[in-house]
Write an enzyme that holds these catalytic residues in place. Structure first.
Site, PDB file in Angstrom:
ATOM      1  N   THR A 119       3.448  46.152  14.539  1.00 25.77           N
ATOM      2  CA  THR A 119       2.206  45.934  13.796  1.00 25.77           C
ATOM      3  C   THR A 119       2.293  44.655  12.991  1.00 25.77           C
ATOM      4  O   THR A 119       3.319  44.385  12.366  1.00 25.77           O
ATOM      5  CB  THR A 119       2.016  47.092  12.783  1.00 25.77           C
ATOM      6  OG1 THR A 119       2.013  48.298  13.500  1.00 25.77           O
ATOM      7  CG2 THR A 119       0.757  46.924  11.967  1.00 25.77           C
ATOM      8  N   ASP A 149       0.878  54.918  12.321  1.00 26.24           N
ATOM      9  CA  ASP A 149       0.740  54.833  10.857  1.00 26.24           C
ATOM     10  C   ASP A 149      -0.219  53.729  10.411  1.00 26.24           C
ATOM     11  O   ASP A 149      -0.757  53.783   9.295  1.00 26.24           O
ATOM     12  CB  ASP A 149       2.109  54.543  10.224  1.00 26.24           C
ATOM     13  CG  ASP A 149       2.666  53.217  10.749  1.00 26.24           C
ATOM     14  OD1 ASP A 149       2.879  53.112  11.982  1.00 26.24           O
ATOM     15  OD2 ASP A 149       2.844  52.279   9.949  1.00 26.24           O
TER      16      ASP A 149
HETATM   17  N1  GLY Z   1       3.506  51.213  13.668  1.00 24.26           N
HETATM   18  C1  GLY Z   1       2.516  51.171  14.660  1.00 24.26           C
HETATM   19  C2  GLY Z   1       2.384  52.369  15.475  1.00 24.26           C
HETATM   20  O1  GLY Z   1       3.292  53.195  15.529  1.00 24.26           O
HETATM   21  O2  GLY Z   1       1.365  52.520  16.096  1.00 24.26           O
END
Ligand code: GLY
Length: 299
Positions: free
Chosen positions: A151, A182
Site C-alpha cells: 500500500t 486494512d
Molecule cells: N495492506 C494492504 C492489504 O492487505 O490489502
C-alpha cells in the site's frame, strides 16, 4: 511552522518530491498528499497501487483507498472500486460527506460516476500477464496464490498545522473477489489527529487489522512517545503477540509523523519509506527489524 510528509515505500519518492514543493509554497497538506498519492496511482510500474495494480482471482483490479482529515477527524473510504483512475480522490471527496462515508464496490463506483471522477480501465497488459503466469504457476508448482500488498500510505502536515493521512492499494494479488485489507479501514490502515499526529500501515491487511495498529501508534504518540518509539513498540509487540497466539505474523510496517514533524517507522520485514520535511530534502530510507526495535538508514 514546520511541514512534513512521510510515505510508505520507495515508489512514493516522486510524489513526495512534488508534495514537498507544494508544502514549501504553503499549499495544504490535503492537496499536497492527494497529488503525491495520485502520482503513485498513475504509474503502471507500481503494481500494488492504482493503474497497473495486480488483479484479484477473477483478473479484475479492485482498488481500496482512504483519506482522513486530522482537524475534523473526517474520513472518506472506498473499497473494491473498479475502473476509476484515482481512488484517493474519490476517498477525499467522501470525507466531505456527513453520511455514507465508506462505500464499497458498485456503490463506490456510482458515487464516483455521479461526482464526475475519471473512468479508466486499470488493468494493464503487464498485470494481466502476471495474473496468467501466476495461474499457471499455481497449477504446475502448487504455489500459494497470495502475494504483494504494498500500500502507498502517507502522513502529511502543512505550515498551517493541518495534518492528513491517505492510503491507496490494489490489495493482495489474487485476492478473493470482494476481499478488503486494512488500507481503507480507519484505525487499521491509517489514522490522523492534528493535535497529535498520524500513522499509516502497509503489509498483510489480515494481520494489521487484528491490532488496529495505526490508531494504536497515534494513541501512544498522544501519551508522549516519540513517533519512532511508538511505531516500533506497536509493530514489535503486536508481531510477537501474533507469533505467540497464531504461530506466525505477516509483514507489518508502519510510518508515522507527529504534529511537530517528528517521524518514525516500525517494521518486522525489510521496508523502504520516504520522508521530506522543511529541514530535510526528500530521502528514501530502508528499515529492518533489529530485535524488538526498528533500524533504518538512508537507502
Ligand atoms: N495492506 C494492504 C492489504 O492487505 O490489502
Amino acid at each position: 511552522m514546520t511541514w512534513g510528509i512521510i510515505a510508505t515505500w520507495e515508489m512514493a519518492l516522486e510524489g513526495v518530491k512534488h508534495a514537498s514543493y507544494m508544502l514549501e509554497k504553503g499549499l495544504s497538506a490535503a492537496d499536497s498528499m492527494e497529488e503525491a498519492i495520485k502520482m503513485v496511482e498513475d504509474n503502471p510500474l507500481y503494481t500494488s497501487v492504482g493503474y497497473g495494480g495486480l488483479p484479484n482471482e477473477k483478473c479484475e483490479v479492485e482498488l481500496d483507498a482512504a483519506f482522513m482529515d486530522g482537524n475534523t477527524l473526517s474520513v472518506g473510504a472506498i473499497c473494491g472500486i473498479k475502473d476509476f483512475k484515482n481512488p484517493i480522490s474519490v476517498a477525499r471527496k467522501l470525507n466531505e460527506e456527513r453520511f455514507n462515508i465508506f462505500l464499497v464496490g458498485i456503490g463506490a463506483e456510482e458515487y464516483a460516476q455521479e461526482k464526475g471522477f475519471e473512468r479508466k480501465n486499470m488493468l494493464t497488459e503487464e498485470s494481466k500477464k502476471a495474473w496468467e503466469k501466476r495461474v499457471a504457476e499455481m497449477k504446475d508448482k502448487n504455489l500459494s496464490p497470495y502475494d504483494g500488498h504494498d500500500t502507498v500510505g502517507m502522513v502529511c502536515i502543512d505550515k498551517n498545522e493541518n495534518l492528513v493521512t491517505g492510503t491507496s492499494t490494489s490489495g493482495l494479488f489474487m485476492k478473493r473477489k470482494g476481499r478488503v485489507g486494512d488500507s481503507p479501514i480507519p484505525g487499521s490502515g491509517f489514522y490522523a489527529d492534528s493535535e497529535i499526529g498520524g500513522a499509516t500501515a502497509t503489509g498483510l491487511g489480515e494481520d494489521i487489522m487484528k491490532g488496529c495498529m495505526s490508531y494504536e501508534v497515534v494513541r501512544l504518540m498522544k501519551e508522549g512517545l516519540h513517533p519512532q518509539k511508538a511505531a516500533e513498540k506497536v509493530v514489535h509487540e503486536f508481531s510477537e503477540k501474533l507469533e505467540k497466539r497464531r504461530g506466525k505474523a505477516g509483514a507489518i510496517s508502519i510510518a508515522c509523523m507527529n504534529k511537530n514533524g517528528e517521524w518514525g517507522v516500525g517494521t518486522n520485514v525489510e521496508f523502504t519509506f520516504v520522508v521530506a520535511t522543511d529541514k530535510e530534502r526528500p530521502k528514501v530510507y530502508i528499515a529492518n527489524r533489529d530485535g524488538n526495535k526498528t533500524a533504518f538508514q538512508e537507502a
